[in-house]
Design a protein around this motif. Structure first.
Motif, mmCIF file in Angstrom:
data_model
loop_
_atom_site.group_PDB
_atom_site.id
_atom_site.type_symbol
_atom_site.label_atom_id
_atom_site.label_comp_id
_atom_site.label_asym_id
_atom_site.label_seq_id
_atom_site.Cartn_x
_atom_site.Cartn_y
_atom_site.Cartn_z
ATOM 1 N N ASN A 49 -7.577 7.087 -6.693
ATOM 2 C CA ASN A 49 -7.658 8.542 -6.609
ATOM 3 C C ASN A 49 -6.314 9.080 -6.161
ATOM 4 N N GLY A 50 -6.234 10.378 -5.967
ATOM 5 C CA GLY A 50 -4.964 10.989 -5.614
ATOM 6 C C GLY A 50 -4.500 10.747 -4.201
ATOM 7 N N GLY A 51 -5.386 10.225 -3.349
ATOM 8 C CA GLY A 51 -4.982 9.868 -1.997
ATOM 9 C C GLY A 51 -4.818 11.034 -1.052
ATOM 10 N N GLY A 52 -5.241 12.236 -1.460
ATOM 11 C CA GLY A 52 -5.025 13.415 -0.623
ATOM 12 C C GLY A 52 -5.907 13.441 0.614
ATOM 13 N N ALA A 53 -5.397 14.061 1.673
ATOM 14 C CA ALA A 53 -6.116 14.163 2.946
ATOM 15 C C ALA A 53 -5.959 15.572 3.504
ATOM 16 N N SER A 54 -6.372 16.560 2.719
ATOM 17 C CA SER A 54 -6.137 17.966 3.097
ATOM 18 C C SER A 54 -7.329 18.832 2.707
ATOM 19 N N HIS A 142 -1.183 12.352 2.568
ATOM 20 C CA HIS A 142 -1.799 11.452 1.605
ATOM 21 C C HIS A 142 -1.611 10.018 2.066
ATOM 22 N N ALA A 143 -2.436 9.133 1.501
ATOM 23 C CA ALA A 143 -2.357 7.710 1.816
ATOM 24 C C ALA A 143 -2.583 6.919 0.537
ATOM 25 N N ASN A 144 -2.385 5.624 0.631
ATOM 26 C CA ASN A 144 -2.581 4.720 -0.502
ATOM 27 C C ASN A 144 -4.057 4.320 -0.551
ATOM 28 N N PRO A 145 -4.806 4.734 -1.580
ATOM 29 C CA PRO A 145 -6.241 4.430 -1.603
ATOM 30 C C PRO A 145 -6.556 2.941 -1.564
ATOM 31 N N GLN A 146 -5.831 2.128 -2.333
ATOM 32 C CA GLN A 146 -6.117 0.693 -2.349
ATOM 33 C C GLN A 146 -5.850 0.072 -0.988
ATOM 34 N N ARG A 147 -4.733 0.399 -0.398
ATOM 35 C CA ARG A 147 -4.411 -0.127 0.930
ATOM 36 C C ARG A 147 -5.456 0.302 1.958
ATOM 37 N N THR A 148 -5.892 1.560 1.852
ATOM 38 C CA THR A 148 -6.823 2.092 2.837
ATOM 39 C C THR A 148 -8.183 1.419 2.727
ATOM 40 N N VAL A 149 -8.675 1.230 1.505
ATOM 41 C CA VAL A 149 -9.946 0.531 1.322
ATOM 42 C C VAL A 149 -9.865 -0.881 1.903
ATOM 43 N N GLN A 150 -8.774 -1.576 1.627
ATOM 44 C CA GLN A 150 -8.597 -2.918 2.185
ATOM 45 C C GLN A 150 -8.582 -2.866 3.709
ATOM 46 N N ARG A 232 11.216 13.194 -0.775
ATOM 47 C CA ARG A 232 10.916 13.220 0.653
ATOM 48 C C ARG A 232 9.432 13.454 0.873
ATOM 49 N N TRP A 233 8.864 14.397 0.127
ATOM 50 C CA TRP A 233 7.427 14.663 0.208
ATOM 51 C C TRP A 233 6.779 14.079 -1.043
ATOM 52 N N GLY A 234 6.097 12.965 -0.871
ATOM 53 C CA GLY A 234 5.487 12.304 -2.011
ATOM 54 C C GLY A 234 4.181 12.917 -2.457
ATOM 55 N N GLY A 235 3.596 13.763 -1.617
ATOM 56 C CA GLY A 235 2.348 14.422 -1.980
ATOM 57 C C GLY A 235 2.635 15.779 -2.585
ATOM 58 N N VAL A 236 2.617 15.877 -3.907
ATOM 59 C CA VAL A 236 2.913 17.125 -4.608
ATOM 60 C C VAL A 236 1.771 17.414 -5.576
ATOM 61 N N ASP A 237 1.127 18.560 -5.386
ATOM 62 C CA ASP A 237 0.037 18.991 -6.263
ATOM 63 C C ASP A 237 0.466 20.222 -7.053
ATOM 64 N N GLY A 238 -0.380 20.619 -7.993
ATOM 65 C CA GLY A 238 -0.159 21.831 -8.770
ATOM 66 C C GLY A 238 -0.561 21.633 -10.217
#
Length: 385
Positions: A49-54, A142-150, A232-238
């Motif tokens: 998924n997109g890994g967003g936390a907002s 945001h975070a890495n979904p695969q890493r977070t599930v693990q 610098r900011w890897g979480g970019v939506d739009g």
């Protein structure tokens, strides 16, 4: 609560990010917990998924924001969480909507900066001349979904929790108004309390118990590109997209429209990629023209469950009274630190200690008409034709 080799004090059905977070929170409280999954941990949308936390529109939002910066230390494994997020507009309509979001978040006490076109391009080097500006969220991330599930799975096991993969729940056994066990191909596992966090399969598991959980399954897709220079900011939506840049530089993006499908206890009959991948690639190129030359190197097509109003259901039932259900309606990843805490509270204490979640109760759908999917146009294409 009892502890048994043939069961557990609490069984969690579903090793997605919500079920794993719930199991981790329960194990942290000293509860003997067993997680059952039809496949492997995080195999559906939880790890893709997109890994967003907002999720500023959720009653769990404050807890989400409190917990994410702490998760690497608490779990003992990396989630690759990065704070803050940028949303940029490529149309006046988008810009107006993002400014509305800025005002709403500001009213909630969270800092959001409006940025003009030049500032946006400085913050997002891959943006182009079509960028009209946007907003900079000084919270979320945001975070890495695969890493977070693990991380959730390993941390749960470190605390004594058990996870059985390739062990689908076939049926829930009840007695005296309580769930007493879960029937699987590997035998029946007994429990004192049950958490059902099985994604689109929740409805089918609960229906035999007389509990109607209104869910519609939809196919979700994401694409991943070759690496680009790190921003610098890897979480970019739009541009109707959600996503992030990985630490390696890949751009991972998704975002409707979704195809409504039917599913069964084993999952969808097939997982094909569709022409939506081309649509996603076009919109990523519009959002980030500096990345338009990158090749798409992989894609994912899976399913997410959706409630009629798009909000999660997190509720401890009255019948069976020891069952808690959790379906996150497509926003499970980012809210997982908070949703797991809420589920832990419901299982152990019967109420949530840190937020008012009545609006997430199943009872809000008590008067829902039987044909609600058709009324919303959410029928699978074959049936709608």
């Amino acid at each position: 609560m009892t502890k048994s080799a043939n069961g557990a004090s609490v069984i969690v059905i579903g090793a997605g990010v919500t079920g794993l977070s719930a199991a981790w929170w329960l194990a942290r409280s000293g509860v003997d917990v067993l997680v059952l999954d039809k496949g492997v941990v995080g195999w559906e949308a939880s790890s893709r998924n997109g890994g967003g936390a907002s999720h500023y529109q959720s009653p769990l939002f404050d807890e989400e924001q409190r917990m994410w910066p702490l998760m690497d230390e608490l779990l003992g494994y990396p989630t690759e969480y990065q704070r803050e997020r940028v949303i940029i507009a490529v149309s006046e309509r988008q810009l107006h909507h993002y400014h509305y979001i800025a005002g709403m978040c500001g009213d909630m006490g969270y800092q959001v900066d409006k940025i003009d076109a030049q500032q946006a391009r400085e913050m997002v080097p891959l943006a182009g001349d079509n960028c009209l500006g946007g907003i900079h969220l000084r919270f979320g991330g945001h975070a890495n979904p695969q890493r977070t599930v693990q991380a959730y799975a390993w941390a749960t096991q470190d605390l004594g929790g058990r996870i059985l993969q390739h062990c689908p729940a076939l049926r829930i056994e009840t007695s005296g108004g309580r769930a007493t066990g879960v029937v699987t191909p590997q035998g029946t596992f007994s429990c004192d309390a049950l958490v059902v966090a099985a994604g689109p399969q929740i409805a089918g598991l609960m229906a035999p118990l007389g509990v109607d959980v209104p869910l519609a399954a939809a196919r979700a897709e994401m694409i991943v590109t070759e690496p680009a220079p790190l921003m610098r900011w890897g979480g970019v939506d739009g541009n109707g997209l959600y996503g992030r840049q990985t630490l390696r530089g890949n751009l991972a993006y998704g975002g409707g429209p979704h195809e409504w499908i039917d599913t069964d206890p084993a999952g969808p009959a097939a997982r094909p990629s569709t022409p939506l991948a081309r649509n996603l690639a076009r919109r990523v190129a519009e959002l980030l023209p500096g990345a338009a030359h990158l090749n798409v190197i992989r894609s994912w097509s899976g399913i997410i469950e959706n409630t009629p109003d798009g909000r999660p259901i997190i509720d401890r039932l009255t019948q069976p009274e020891n069952v808690t259900i959790a379906t996150m309606s497509g926003v499970g990843f980012g809210l997982s630190p908070a949703s797991g805490h809420a589920i832990r509270d419901l299982v152990i204490d019967g109420q949530v200690s840190f937020a008012e979640i009545d609006k997430l109760a199943l009872s809000r759908f008590a008067s829902l008409p039987a044909d609600w999917r058709s009324q919303r146009g959410w029928d699978p294409l074959a049936e709608a034709a």
